[in-house]
Design an enzyme around this catalytic site. Sequence first.
Site, PDB file in Angstrom:
ATOM      1  N   TRP A 117       0.811  -1.220   0.000  1.00  0.00           N
ATOM      2  CA  TRP A 117       0.000   0.000   0.000  1.00  0.00           C
ATOM      3  C   TRP A 117       0.841   1.266   0.000  1.00  0.00           C
ATOM      4  O   TRP A 117       0.455   2.276  -0.579  1.00  0.00           O
ATOM      5  CB  TRP A 117      -0.998  -0.007   1.160  1.00  0.00           C
ATOM      6  CG  TRP A 117      -2.015  -1.084   0.967  1.00  0.00           C
ATOM      7  CD1 TRP A 117      -2.200  -2.195   1.747  1.00  0.00           C
ATOM      8  CD2 TRP A 117      -2.961  -1.201  -0.108  1.00  0.00           C
ATOM      9  NE1 TRP A 117      -3.193  -2.972   1.221  1.00  0.00           N
ATOM     10  CE2 TRP A 117      -3.672  -2.388   0.093  1.00  0.00           C
ATOM     11  CE3 TRP A 117      -3.253  -0.403  -1.213  1.00  0.00           C
ATOM     12  CZ2 TRP A 117      -4.682  -2.816  -0.776  1.00  0.00           C
ATOM     13  CZ3 TRP A 117      -4.256  -0.816  -2.094  1.00  0.00           C
ATOM     14  CH2 TRP A 117      -4.955  -2.013  -1.856  1.00  0.00           C
ATOM     15  N   ASP A 191      -1.621   6.386   6.830  1.00  0.00           N
ATOM     16  CA  ASP A 191      -2.620   5.487   6.250  1.00  0.00           C
ATOM     17  C   ASP A 191      -2.976   4.484   7.350  1.00  0.00           C
ATOM     18  O   ASP A 191      -2.196   3.589   7.655  1.00  0.00           O
ATOM     19  CB  ASP A 191      -2.049   4.783   5.018  1.00  0.00           C
ATOM     20  CG  ASP A 191      -3.022   3.766   4.421  1.00  0.00           C
ATOM     21  OD1 ASP A 191      -4.077   3.502   5.034  1.00  0.00           O
ATOM     22  OD2 ASP A 191      -2.722   3.230   3.338  1.00  0.00           O
ATOM     23  N   LYS A 215     -12.253  -2.323   6.646  1.00  0.00           N
ATOM     24  CA  LYS A 215     -11.493  -3.206   7.536  1.00  0.00           C
ATOM     25  C   LYS A 215     -12.032  -3.130   8.972  1.00  0.00           C
ATOM     26  O   LYS A 215     -12.616  -4.073   9.448  1.00  0.00           O
ATOM     27  CB  LYS A 215     -10.023  -2.889   7.438  1.00  0.00           C
ATOM     28  CG  LYS A 215      -9.428  -3.525   6.181  1.00  0.00           C
ATOM     29  CD  LYS A 215      -8.562  -2.632   5.383  1.00  0.00           C
ATOM     30  CE  LYS A 215      -8.252  -3.263   4.033  1.00  0.00           C
ATOM     31  NZ  LYS A 215      -7.498  -2.374   3.170  1.00  0.00           N
TER      32      LYS A 215
HETATM   33  C1  LIG Z   1      -6.989  -1.878   2.102  1.00  0.00           C
HETATM   34  C2  LIG Z   1      -5.946  -0.848   2.169  1.00  0.00           C
HETATM   35  C3  LIG Z   1      -5.848   0.200   1.239  1.00  0.00           C
HETATM   36  C4  LIG Z   1      -6.749   0.291   0.018  1.00  0.00           C
HETATM   37  O1  LIG Z   1      -7.993   0.694   0.340  1.00  0.00           O
HETATM   38  P1  LIG Z   1      -9.143   0.922  -0.735  1.00  0.00           P
HETATM   39  O2  LIG Z   1     -10.262   1.301   0.144  1.00  0.00           O
HETATM   40  O3  LIG Z   1      -9.330  -0.372  -1.466  1.00  0.00           O
HETATM   41  O4  LIG Z   1      -8.715   2.001  -1.656  1.00  0.00           O
HETATM   42  C5  LIG Z   1      -4.880   1.155   1.422  1.00  0.00           C
HETATM   43  N1  LIG Z   1      -4.029   1.095   2.467  1.00  0.00           N
HETATM   44  C6  LIG Z   1      -4.072   0.100   3.368  1.00  0.00           C
HETATM   45  C7  LIG Z   1      -3.113   0.082   4.498  1.00  0.00           C
HETATM   46  C8  LIG Z   1      -5.025  -0.897   3.240  1.00  0.00           C
HETATM   47  O5  LIG Z   1      -5.071  -1.898   4.157  1.00  0.00           O
END
Ligand SMILES: *Cc1c(COP(=O)(O)O)cnc(C)c1O
Length: 380
Positions: A117, A191, A215
């Site tokens: 990511w 993030d 999540k």
């Molecule tokens: C799942 C995830 C993403 C991507 O998220 P989307 O909602 O699919 O754009 C980005 N960063 C992390 C750390 C993730 O776990």
Amino acid sequence: MTAAPAMTSCTRPTPSGRVYNFSAGPAGMPEPVLRQLQEDLWDLRGSGIGIMEHSHRGTVYDAINAEAHEWCRKAGRVPADWEVILMPGGATVQQAYLPFNFLPAGRTADYPDTGIWTTKAISEGRKAAAMLGAHIHVAFEGSRLKYTRVPKDGEMSQTPNAAYLHYCSNNTVFGTRYPTTPVTTAPLVCDASSEYFARPVDWSRHVMLYGGGQKNLGPSGISLVLVQKDFLATANPALPTMMSFAAHAAGESRLNTPPTFGVHAMGLMFRWIAAQGGPEALERAAIDKSGLLYDAIDSSNGFYTGLAERWCRSFMNVSFRLPTPELDARFVKEAAAQGMDGLTGHRDAGGVRASIYSAFPREGCVALAQFMRDFAGRTS
Ligand SMILES: *Cc1c(COP(=O)(O)O)cnc(C)c1O
């Protein structure tokens, strides 16, 4: 309507007749939240209209929107000088918007690379930087270590006067986590997708957090952006409206037609998180739940190998390998037959990954740990 294809039959080990869902996201949600949503789809708060059918400018939705923001603050202990924005799109959308908002021409933003990511954030950041006449500096190259750990204190090469430092506190794919907030003098952007409100935030050390909902916060297609007001005031004012975090904040998360169902679902998740005791309690629960699985790995005499170094193991995504890829596949298949779904590792990491976000029940971890011991016993 044609019938949906039948699911492979498997044991349904939970009291409610569902399976244990180890999916990395979209992931399982708490049963009371799902039950409430079922009701609200049909008739929201006695209005005779379901949540997906209410005008986003009507008084019923006014309350839903306001409560989602309020409960977000309460559940996550978000300080008063931070904005809460519920934005359409996932975390990758916010990754793309971030440099446009906060990376001025001629400046550099630092990005330690600790997994898939952050690699994506860097490549998106570079495209934006090229348009903006700015720069992205990779402050740590985790690929050299196969992403088995995050940087230690002092290990990042940081740019003096960087516009911001972007990091990912929990790396969903490889299962690593920063045990403590990275040390930097740059404004810190996180993030938090796979750890949101599952760990206390050191607010004084950050300026922004963002993450997709699917999540720890419920639905996909919507993200939570938290940004400190003084930092937000430094954002590029000339952006197209939908790309501007400041515009979304000023528009109370409804510049256009918002994902109303997602906002309501997140609002219910925030209430659930608050009722669990908030991020502190959820982190304690996560340490306990992940510990059950790490114990099974560590006591397997090397049958299972964790992907992450121990000091930075994730409490949310437990990644490991068996002695061969064939055994990985057999493990996943046999676990699925016992009602443990979604254990295949990410296509880039391989192996097995058990994602156990805040709503994942402890009993599911007990069941998987027992299965791991049984499987190792009859295979090794
Ligand atoms: C799942 C995830 C993403 C991507 O998220 P989307 O909602 O699919 O754009 C980005 N960063 C992390 C750390 C993730 O776990």
